[in-house]
Design a protein around this motif. Structure first.
Motif, PDB file in Angstrom:
ATOM      1  N   GLU A  57       0.814  -1.213   0.000  1.00  0.00           N
ATOM      2  CA  GLU A  57       0.000   0.000   0.000  1.00  0.00           C
ATOM      3  C   GLU A  57       0.848   1.264   0.000  1.00  0.00           C
ATOM      4  O   GLU A  57       0.698   2.100  -0.892  1.00  0.00           O
ATOM      5  N   PRO A  58       1.747   1.403   0.974  1.00  0.00           N
ATOM      6  CA  PRO A  58       2.581   2.610   0.915  1.00  0.00           C
ATOM      7  C   PRO A  58       3.463   2.652  -0.325  1.00  0.00           C
ATOM      8  O   PRO A  58       3.701   3.735  -0.872  1.00  0.00           O
TER       9      PRO A  58
ATOM     10  N   ILE B 205       2.287   7.973   2.607  1.00  0.00           N
ATOM     11  CA  ILE B 205       1.238   8.080   3.613  1.00  0.00           C
ATOM     12  C   ILE B 205       0.308   9.266   3.388  1.00  0.00           C
ATOM     13  O   ILE B 205      -0.896   9.133   3.350  1.00  0.00           O
ATOM     14  N   GLN B 206       0.891  10.417   3.211  1.00  0.00           N
ATOM     15  CA  GLN B 206       0.078  11.630   3.139  1.00  0.00           C
ATOM     16  C   GLN B 206      -0.755  11.661   1.858  1.00  0.00           C
ATOM     17  O   GLN B 206      -0.436  11.007   0.893  1.00  0.00           O
ATOM     18  N   VAL B 207      -1.808  12.449   1.917  1.00  0.00           N
ATOM     19  CA  VAL B 207      -2.670  12.605   0.748  1.00  0.00           C
ATOM     20  C   VAL B 207      -2.008  13.551  -0.255  1.00  0.00           C
ATOM     21  O   VAL B 207      -1.933  14.752  -0.009  1.00  0.00           O
TER      22      VAL B 207
ATOM     23  N   LEU C 223      -9.867  -3.174  -8.548  1.00  0.00           N
ATOM     24  CA  LEU C 223      -8.908  -2.101  -8.309  1.00  0.00           C
ATOM     25  C   LEU C 223      -7.587  -2.638  -7.783  1.00  0.00           C
ATOM     26  O   LEU C 223      -7.566  -3.604  -7.030  1.00  0.00           O
TER      27      LEU C 223
ATOM     28  N   PRO D   7      -8.607   3.823  -5.761  1.00  0.00           N
ATOM     29  CA  PRO D   7      -8.580   5.094  -6.488  1.00  0.00           C
ATOM     30  C   PRO D   7      -7.550   6.088  -5.953  1.00  0.00           C
ATOM     31  O   PRO D   7      -7.275   7.083  -6.600  1.00  0.00           O
ATOM     32  N   GLN D   8      -6.975   5.802  -4.806  1.00  0.00           N
ATOM     33  CA  GLN D   8      -5.921   6.703  -4.321  1.00  0.00           C
ATOM     34  C   GLN D   8      -4.746   6.721  -5.285  1.00  0.00           C
ATOM     35  O   GLN D   8      -3.968   7.665  -5.310  1.00  0.00           O
TER      36      GLN D   8
ATOM     37  N   ARG E 286      -5.547   9.600  -7.661  1.00  0.00           N
ATOM     38  CA  ARG E 286      -6.291  10.712  -7.085  1.00  0.00           C
ATOM     39  C   ARG E 286      -5.633  12.058  -7.433  1.00  0.00           C
ATOM     40  O   ARG E 286      -4.433  12.132  -7.685  1.00  0.00           O
TER      41      ARG E 286
ATOM     42  N   ALA F 175      -6.078  14.510  -5.176  1.00  0.00           N
ATOM     43  CA  ALA F 175      -5.879  15.092  -3.845  1.00  0.00           C
ATOM     44  C   ALA F 175      -6.251  16.564  -3.850  1.00  0.00           C
ATOM     45  O   ALA F 175      -7.374  16.907  -4.190  1.00  0.00           O
ATOM     46  N   PHE F 176      -5.300  17.436  -3.557  1.00  0.00           N
ATOM     47  CA  PHE F 176      -5.666  18.856  -3.475  1.00  0.00           C
ATOM     48  C   PHE F 176      -5.635  19.569  -4.828  1.00  0.00           C
ATOM     49  O   PHE F 176      -5.977  20.733  -4.908  1.00  0.00           O
ATOM     50  N   LEU F 177      -5.213  18.876  -5.889  1.00  0.00           N
ATOM     51  CA  LEU F 177      -5.363  19.497  -7.208  1.00  0.00           C
ATOM     52  C   LEU F 177      -6.848  19.424  -7.580  1.00  0.00           C
ATOM     53  O   LEU F 177      -7.558  18.563  -7.098  1.00  0.00           O
TER      54      LEU F 177
ATOM     55  N   GLN G  94      -8.028  14.360 -11.751  1.00  0.00           N
ATOM     56  CA  GLN G  94      -8.114  13.003 -11.225  1.00  0.00           C
ATOM     57  C   GLN G  94      -8.111  12.020 -12.382  1.00  0.00           C
ATOM     58  O   GLN G  94      -8.721  12.254 -13.421  1.00  0.00           O
TER      59      GLN G  94
ATOM     60  N   VAL H 218      -9.227   8.927 -14.616  1.00  0.00           N
ATOM     61  CA  VAL H 218     -10.515   8.271 -14.837  1.00  0.00           C
ATOM     62  C   VAL H 218     -10.252   6.776 -14.862  1.00  0.00           C
ATOM     63  O   VAL H 218      -9.438   6.295 -15.644  1.00  0.00           O
TER      64      VAL H 218
ATOM     65  N   VAL I 267      -5.082   6.167   8.518  1.00  0.00           N
ATOM     66  CA  VAL I 267      -4.009   5.686   7.666  1.00  0.00           C
ATOM     67  C   VAL I 267      -3.356   4.472   8.316  1.00  0.00           C
ATOM     68  O   VAL I 267      -2.592   4.611   9.255  1.00  0.00           O
TER      69      VAL I 267
ATOM     70  N   ASP J 190     -12.647   7.349   0.260  1.00  0.00           N
ATOM     71  CA  ASP J 190     -11.634   6.938  -0.705  1.00  0.00           C
ATOM     72  C   ASP J 190     -12.185   6.713  -2.092  1.00  0.00           C
ATOM     73  O   ASP J 190     -11.437   6.493  -3.027  1.00  0.00           O
TER      74      ASP J 190
ATOM     75  N   GLU K 117     -10.786  13.618   1.904  1.00  0.00           N
ATOM     76  CA  GLU K 117      -9.613  12.977   2.498  1.00  0.00           C
ATOM     77  C   GLU K 117      -9.057  13.842   3.623  1.00  0.00           C
ATOM     78  O   GLU K 117      -8.689  13.346   4.670  1.00  0.00           O
TER      79      GLU K 117
END
Lengths: 481, 1233
Positions: A154-155, A166-168, A198, A203-204, A207, A209-211, A216, A218, B435, B924, B939
């Motif tokens: 995952e990481p 870890i961070q978004v 998936l 979907p992370q 993603r 995120a803050f953009l 994102q 598709v 997390v 998510d 998030e």
């Protein structure tokens, strides 16, 4: 081209704000692109809100314009594919002289069940299971010294895709479409394909995120070929296209009247345009995903596997101007051969080898390889030692554990030096030791190929200028053509 | 620095401007000073620079230039002040204003906070006399090589080896985190002398040549290379890149004192304006003053329809009805608008609108993000909705904002009575991302939501280093970290009164019953499994040894491989030193097979004799070898095994401690904490084995069912509302700094306390429990300069589409200043004075002229202020996702105004008519339509909605079944009348959708549209004959035919199977997906993918049947599956067995007639477990059809054609419905003027 500092609102301010923020050079150029796209050059006076996905120029001339990332998720074994280690034969079944922290305990050396041989002019050794890719080796740069931070899927997936475990953070594809927009407004700029479900962390992986959400990825479940299942709401089930056109013509008139009283507001105009784009998208998108439009001999060349299907779709999308395409091998992490590595790796390679090689040849033959960067690899590699049973895996020591200390990825096309090996792992393949390349370095290099200085390509959020590479990364100059 | 901190910039600036008188000063420097000066450079570095750095640079340096003066380079000093006045005359201290200032001999006294020491004054005086020498140095602008060298080689040493002591704690009165501090040094003088490594104290210290000064105190000496690097760096002049953190940190203090958002909120005077008539509320005066200042005029008032729509959407998120618009139009009273606003403010829908704004701030979501769990239920928060409902209620009840915040941070301290509903407020903290269940990340998320949300401070930046820009040291981050680290989570019922207690109790009883069932199941399984493991010690010893040697353990012996591994790693630990029980085993195990017979007797004798090192061998183990040396390792294992067997039998598998120490030692092997055979019922740490690890598949299924039943109970309709809350842990955490954010490198301990930037250095540590209530009160506090300002700015943003400060969650040093700072302060002050009432604040703003302006463009004004920062008009805004969806439902008449309760899935048909605020938010995997419409990314905290226009939004409006459904309902509404009377129908439609009448032109346009065109479904809707069927049945071995075929009863959305939760009775786990499947548990329940030939022809079949290696253990692994292809015409065409592998299943050519079936049958063979398979065959026509029939299908792919129950082809839209849809798609519908 003056340096352009990318800022938050670039993509959705009014034109006035846009020019104001970006400095005239960049703004004027992007706007011209956009306007010709929208057929608006004639009416210069109309303020127009640029689409967030309008094509943009990078900071400096790019070597690659588009990216296909073949994500062998799960972590393919480098010592069984592109990084031969004869020492493992010698030590088979014996404890290695070095020991490394892995996710779970591993045993002694485990020789590769596959044979390697030299391919191409360059004579780079490739495993028998990737013989077709081997034939293209002179177009490929093999990085044998990749390393990453953690031996967990995952990481590691997040680090590979988003630059942070870890961070978004936004994904690489989101950064790229944010920086470059996309060349075909009828298709999404960033597409991630994975058949049947998936990959790890879902979907992370794509993603924004803050953009803004427009960047994102598709996601397409390529188990389906039905375009309706691929892009949400791409087809109308209730009326014919002809009738829908009539609806949109009426909508144009209704909106036109509304707009006339409102002094040509840019955001109103943008929304009008978005309906026209959407209408065309219905046809274009269907066509792009419809591989039955490919001649039979091309389809045969790619092969009849699901993987081949998505690789062929990827080529069609790239050809159609999509900026960033990711092709995952399958749901969760198919390459995660904790057991039965021989069977599993052979099967996975069989499903993908020919299609991958064909993609390179096909792109080359179409003159697209030069400006398309193709990336192959997983989120980490596998141990040269055998995995002992611990509960996560299973019934016999026939597989390898995760290994983040060293693994292989390869790149081809857009600005990459073909027939080249960069870096090396130790004699057993446990750890990258020569010319080590971290994921951040890979990201920096990819951005460089796309025309961005990764240190200057930033986005202001939460009081800070964020980068794909955070505070790390170095362009790997040695692999550039 | 400390001295400088407390002075006010404004005063100082004014003093400098006041001008200087040149007063001669006759004081001569002492000879002493000169003698000590040595060479000029050294004098400067050692004596002068420290004084300047300590006392002057923070106001007269790079960041701040008070009075236009910099004192950090010779050139700048000689240049003097911005008005051209010099501050020094080189060589002439007596005539240098600087010297006069530091001597406090005139109007200007520097530093303003206290006099320099006499010695310092003399140093500076002497330096001026010397002609202000400022040695050239590399450090002022390190080139990129130097920078790289520093970052690569020097900073890591400082950070890793020095900072634990020499940063803020300044051991030895000395810090190592800036060039200045190194130059200034500590009690022993400067730590470095640039250019002179050998004379630098730092080098002496790390070289450890002086026994009084050996650094680092802790850990090894620096390597020679590291010391060489330090020397090289000092030789270069000790360049320290300007951008470095410490450098920035040094400057922060002074900036904090002048940065606007850290200043106390000031009661601003209402400005005077020319056009007083325009001023309806004080807000207008502030806006107008700025406009007038730029010679701009506000726009005329909006027309009544635009205004009432604006107010409705802004206050309740829904449009007015046509009647309400008409009534407002018809009411010329000046009070009419205020009446509407007051009505809306009391509408319960106000809370739904404004609560949702807050939910963006609170990063509200109902899933946990990535955690390592199995069942989907575990990813959801069962009671998230109670927080959402609490927020809505809080806005409706207008709970004072300070209280609103206090509850969300510390409700558990305050809720003491019977009414527990306010506990739900703690969802603000608890409902974030989990997390990987990493506590540090969870706390970081909580700190982020609190501080960006309420203080507009990005304290997360200080997690690894002092904040680069804002005055937030890392220590402060960990002070606050400690607050949240001192808490525990609990799920508590929200009991409102006695009468409601029973449902809670009933729920809890049932929950406990279910939990008990699960625990008892695990307990029973454990009781059954462990004795067996204890009886198999001998076998496991052999297997563990084999595993170590990489030999595959024999599958024949029924061992569990995880248990083998537990033994292997257990034994590994026993080898670190001689182990009384397994020492002998380990010794025998190292013998090579061929040497065993020869060497074993000596070993046996040694152990049994109890001599030498083996004296410590357990006597019971020693006895095993007395007088009879083993012949093989196998035999050793058997002896061990027998010993444990016998003992455990005598002990009757009880875990009671033994009195005999030898027996107790052996008992520990089987029952001790780290015993391989002592597997806990449930894992308490990630990665830990639990009894579930050892369950076979049927037991796993059972366990899953029990777990699911427990989890689902919390989601059931009968579950009364609960809240996930925080309570203080019994022992508060004593936080320590994590150096560079790494939890394993601990720095100094810090108290739990609030931010120094906001409450100053004299702050008191928190005293009460975790300190959460004190934290809440420090935030929800009239003296906090940020809290009210931040909220007021958010409210402004929510009403105007842009904040007065355009970075609503960052009021730090890098933020843009407010467009109207006095207005911001006025509103903040008034907001607090009026009891932190959000409703009053909203009312004040909405009743202002500025809010009620038209949004019409004004090209002249646009030239002056293109971004409308001065608000010369109202901003035209597009509806956000919630307002858009709610408006569609409102127009269609399908809006369900029910409030509160569990969330609904917005994407599923039949579509819910609930307001969008009640839509389920999967953190998510937010539905694509919500992403497309710029819904707040859940998030993390979302400062403001981004506004994009993308074709996906248009596709949703054009094609989504949801919009089509609303268009159809709209067209059918009674008020609309229907298409029979088009003219009045069009009018009513306009009134419902736009709350106005159409113009005659618009009616004509409509009629033209309605008159032409036809009812026409999509081209693709031509129904294709169904060729694939999915079911189960039995293969008749004798007849070689399929005996029965029954379709599957349940469709999950991606799979055909026996029921929603597998396994089900009879069919077990039988299922078919596009490419995969699982057979039923016996031959009668083989799964069958059936193809019915749609035409005559010759076909070929290709495919690969795969049975992936299972996650089974050797003892119970399956036996693979069998696939068959059966033709209804020809019988069995092929049969394949596959187990952990794959096989091609191709049929070259076979004739079919229309209606024939080809069945792809998969059965489980004899073992029904671990039978997942993949098989997605493709059937192709061998003879392609003639050209004219090119459209005909030639190929049928199991994967591509896979489908659920065939859907009815929807009816095509009528022209009237299409027309209704067009109006809903229009800009007029979605934009607010």
């Amino acid at each position: 081209m003056p340096h352009h500092k990318f800022q938050i609102e670039d993509s959705f301010l009014t034109r006035r704000q846009f020019l104001h923020r970006c400095g005239l050079g960049f703004g004027a150029l992007a706007l011209a692109d956009l306007m010709s796209q929208a057929g608006l050059l004639a009416s210069e006076a109309v303020p127009h809100a640029p689409s967030p996905l309008a094509p943009k120029q990078p900071m400096f001339p790019a070597r690659a314009k588009r990216v296909i990332h073949l994500f062998a998720n799960g972590g393919p074994s480098h010592v069984d594919t592109f990084d031969p280690k004869p020492m493992l034969d010698k030590y088979h079944g014996k404890t290695l002289p070095q020991s490394f922290q892995t996710e779970v305990k591993t045993g002694g050396a485990f020789r590769s069940p596959f044979t390697f041989r030299k391919f191409g002019q360059s004579g780079i050794e490739v495993s028998e299971i990737f013989e077709h890719v081997g034939e293209c080796i002179d177009d490929i740069c093999v990085i044998r010294s990749m390393y990453t931070d953690v031996p967990n899927h995952e990481p590691a997936m997040l680090l590979m895709n988003c630059g942070d475990p870890i961070q978004v953070r936004p994904s690489m594809g989101s950064w790229v479409t944010y920086g470059l927009g996309t060349e075909n407004q009828q298709l999404p700029g960033y597409i991630a394909m994975c058949p049947g479900g998936l990959p790890d962390v879902g979907p992370q992986n794509w993603r924004s995120a803050f953009l803004p959400g427009a960047y994102q990825g598709v996601y397409l479940n390529t188990q389906h070929t039905n375009v309706e299942k691929l892009i949400e709401h791409i087809r109308n089930q209730y009326t014919s296209l002809k009738e829908q056109r009539r609806q949109l013509d009426l909508l144009l008139e209704v909106n036109e009247r509304h707009q006339r009283e409102r002094n040509q507001d840019a955001q109103l105009e943008a929304r009008v345009q978005s309906f026209e784009l959407a209408y065309r998208m219905q046809m274009e998108a269907s066509a792009a995903f419809d591989i039955s439009k490919e001649p039979q001999h091309i389809r045969d060349m790619y092969g009849n596997t699901t993987y081949a299907k998505q690789v062929l779709i990827a080529r069609r999308l790239i050809e159609g101007g999509v900026r960033f395409v990711q092709v995952y091998t399958g749901a969760v992490g198919p390459w995660d051969s904790h057991d039965d590595l021989e069977i599993e790796h052979r099967r996975l390679a069989k499903e993908s080898d020919k299609a991958t090689a064909t993609l390179l040849k096909d792109l080359k033959q179409r003159g697209l390889l030069d400006e398309t960067l193709v990336i192959w690899g997983g989120e980490f590699g596998r141990t040269p030692t055998v995995e002992l049973p611990t509960g996560g895996n299973s019934h016999s020591p026939t597989g390898r554990d995760h290994n983040h200390h060293g693994f292989t990825m390869w790149l081809a096309g857009g600005g990459i030096k073909g027939g080249h090996v960069h870096g090396a792992t130790d004699e057993f393949g446990f750890q990258a030791i020569e010319n080590k390349v971290h994921i951040h370095d890979l990201h920096a290099t990819i951005l460089w190929l796309l025309g961005f200085d990764h240190e200057k390509f930033t986005y202001r959020y939460a009081g800070r200028d964020f980068r794909l590479t955070d505070i790390h990364g170095k362009v790997v100059k040695e692999i550039l053509a | 620095m400390a001295k400088v901190r407390s002075f006010m910039a404004g005063i100082v600036g004014a003093c400098w401007f006041a001008g200087f008188a040149y007063v001669a000063c006759q004081e001569a420097a002492t000879a002493n000073t000169r003698e000590n000066a040595g060479d000029t450079a050294e004098f400067f570095e050692k004596r002068v620079r420290p004084v300047l750095a300590e006392n002057c640079f923070s106001c007269h340096g790079e960041e701040l230039q008070m009075a236009g003066l910099r004192l950090d380079s010779r050139q700048a000093i000689l240049k003097g002040r911005e008005n051209g006045h010099i501050v020094v005359k080189p060589g002439d201290p007596e005539n240098s204003p600087l010297i006069r200032a530091i001597r406090h001999r005139g109007e200007i006294k520097m530093p303003p906070t206290g006099r320099l020491s006499e010695e310092e004054i003399q140093v500076i005086t002497e330096w001026v006399r010397m002609g202000v020498p400022w040695p050239e140095e590399a450090a002022t602008a390190p080139n990129s090589d130097a920078r790289e060298f520093f970052e690569e080689h020097i900073r890591p040493i400082l950070v890793d080896r020095c900072y634990a002591c020499h940063t803020d704690s300044a051991s030895g009165g000395f810090r190592l985190d800036s060039r200045e501090s190194l130059l200034r040094g500590g009690s022993r003088g400067p730590a470095i002398i640039p250019g002179k490594p050998e004379e630098s104290l730092l080098i002496r210290a790390v070289s450890r040549i002086d026994s009084n000064l050996m650094m680092p105190l802790v850990g090894e000496k620096l390597s020679d290379q590291e010391i060489a690097n330090l020397k090289a760096w000092i030789s270069m002049g000790a360049p320290w890149p300007e951008s470095s953190l410490a450098q920035a940190g040094r400057k922060i203090g002074a900036q904090t004192k002048v940065h606007w958002s850290f200043q106390p909120v000031k009661a601003s005077a209402i400005p005077e304006v020319k056009n007083e008539a325009w001023v309806k509320t004080p807000v207008d005066a502030f806006i107008l003053a700025k406009l007038e200042n730029k010679a701009l005029a506000p726009s005329p008032p909006a027309d009544p329809r635009a205004l009432i729509r604006r107010a409705y959407y802004d206050l309740i998120g829904l449009p007015p009805t046509p009647k309400e618009v008409e009534a407002f139009r018809a009411n010329p009273s000046p009070e009419a608008f205020a009446e509407i606003v007051d009505r809306l403010l009391t509408s319960p829908q106000y809370g739904e609108r404004w609560g949702r704004h807050w939910l963006d701030v609170a990063r509200y979501g109902e899933t946990k993000g990535y955690t390592t769990v199995g069942l989907p239920e575990e990813l959801r928060y069962p009671f998230a909705y109670t927080y959402r409902d609490w927020v809505i209620r809080a806005f409706n009840e207008d709970i004072p904002y300070d209280q609103f915040l206090t509850y969300q941070i510390a409700a558990d301290y305050l809720v003491k009575g019977e009414d527990k509903r306010d506990l739900a407020a703690l969802g603000f903290l608890t409902l974030g991302r989990r997390v990987q269940n990493n506590i540090h990340e969870i706390i970081d998320d909580r700190l982020d939501v609190v501080f960006r949300g309420t203080q507009a401070l990005t304290i997360g930046c200080a997690r690894c280093h002092d904040h680069k820009y804002d005055p937030i040291p890392t220590k402060d981050y960990y002070s606050l970290y400690g607050v949240f680290a001192s808490t525990e989570e609990k799920t508590l019922p929200l009991v409102a009164s006695h009468t409601e207690v029973e449902p809670f109790n009933a729920f809890e009883r049932e929950r406990q019953t279910r939990e008990k069932k699960m625990k008892e199941f695990l307990k029973a399984k454990r009781a059954a499994l462990l004795p067996r493991f204890r009886q198999q010690v001998g076998e496991y010893l052999v297997a563990a040894h084999a595993a170590e040697m990489l030999r595959v353990p024999a599958n024949a012996i029924k061992l569990h491989l995880v248990m083998v591994e537990r033994w292997r790693s257990y034994l590994e630990k026993t080898r670190q030193e001689f182990h009384p029980v397994f020492g002998p085993w380990n010794a025998f195990a190292t013998l090579l097979e061929q040497d065993f017979a020869a060497k074993a007797p000596a070993l046996a004798a040694e152990f049994s004799s109890g001599q030498g090192r083996e004296k410590r061998a357990n006597p019971l183990v020693a006895k095993l070898f007395a007088g009879r040396p083993p012949n093989s390792l196998q035999e050793v294992a058997e002896r061990y095994g027998r010993l444990f067997n016998e003992l455990d039998v005598t002990w009757k598998s009880t875990a009671e401690p033994r009195t005999d120490p030898a027996e107790e030692e052996l008992r520990q092997v089987l029952y001790g904490q780290d015993s391989p055979t002592n597997v806990p019922e449930e894992a308490t740490k990630p990665g830990q084995h639990s009894i579930a690890t050892f369950l076979d598949e049927p037991s796993h299924d059972e366990l899953d069912a029990l777990k699911r039943s427990l989890l689902r109970w919390s989601f059931s309709a009968s579950a009364p509302p609960h809240a996930l809350v925080l309570v203080d842990a019994p022992e508060p955490n004593k936080p320590r700094v994590f150096i560079r954010g790494k939890p394993d490198t601990l720095g100094e301990e810090v108290p739990r306390q609030f931010l120094v930037a906001l409450v100053g250095a004299k702050r008191e540590p928190f005293k009460q429990g975790s300190g959460r209530l004190e934290l809440a009160r420090a935030i929800a506090n009239r003296h906090n300069p940020l809290t009210a300002r931040v909220l007021v700015n958010r409210v402004w943003l929510w009403l105007f589409g842009a904040g007065l400060v355009r970075t609503p969650s960052d009021f730090g040093l890098r933020s843009e200043p407010p467009s109207h700072s006095e207005l911001l302060d006025y509103l903040a002050q008034r907001f607090m004075d009026e009891g932190w009432s959000v409703k009053k604040l909203v009312r004040l703003i909405v009743l202002s002229s500025v809010y009620q302006q038209s949004s019409e463009d004004n090209p002249q004004h646009r030239l002056v202020d293109p971004e409308n920062r001065l608000l010369w008009r109202m901003n035209r805004r597009r509806l956000d996702f919630e307002s858009l969806r709610d408006s569609l439902l409102f127009a269609s008449g399908n809006l369900d105004t029910k409030m509160g309760g569990r969330s609904v899935d917005l994407t599923e048909q039949p579509f819910s008519g609930r307001r969008t605020v009640y839509g389920f938010i999967d953190r998510d995997n937010l539905p694509a339509m919500m992403r497309a419409f710029d819904f707040a990314a859940p998030e993390t905290h979302s400062p403001q909605r981004i506004n994009t226009t993308v074709p996906q939004q248009a596709l949703f409006m054009m094609n989504s079944p949801f919009v089509i459904e609303q268009a159809r309902s709209l067209a059918k509404r009674a008020e609309v009348g229907g298409p029979s009377d088009t003219d009045s129908g069009i009018r009513s439609l306009y009134r419902v959708v736009f709350q106005r009448d159409p113009s005659s032109e618009e009616i004509m346009l409509a009629q033209r549209f309605l008159g032409a065109g036809k009812i026409e479904g999509p081209e693709s809707a031509v129904s294709k004959p169904q060729v694939w069927y999915y079911g189960f049945g039995e293969f008749d071995e004798q007849a070689k035919r399929v005996r029965s075929f029954e379709p599957f009863p349940h469709w999950t959305g991606e799979s055909w199977q026996g029921g929603s939760d597998l396994p089900v009775p009879k069919l077990g786990r039988a299922l078919l997906k596009a490419e995969e499947g699982h057979p039923g548990p016996d031959a009668q329940h083989a799964v069958i993918r059936r193809w019915v030939a749609p035409r005559d022809g010759e076909v070929s079949i290709v495919g690969t049947l795969t049975q992936p290696p299972s996650f089974a253990t050797a003892a119970i692994a399956g036996d693979g599956v069998r696939g068959r292809i059966i033709s209804s015409r020809w019988g069995e065409l092929g049969s394949w067995l596959v187990h952990n592998g794959f096989t091609e299943t191709s049929i070259e050519q076979i004739e079919v007639k229309r209606g024939d079936t080809l069945d792809f049958v998969v059965d489980c063979r004899t073992n029904p477990y671990y039978d997942s398979f993949a098989w997605a065959p493709t059937i192709r026509l061998v003879e392609p059809p003639q050209k004219e029939a090119a459209e005909e299908v030639m190929e049928w792919s199991a994967a591509n054609d896979f489908a659920g129950p065939s859907k009815k082809i929807p009816e095509a839209l009528t022209s009237w419905e299409k027309y209704a849809q067009v109006l809903m798609m229009s800009n007029e519908f979605i934009f607010l003027d």
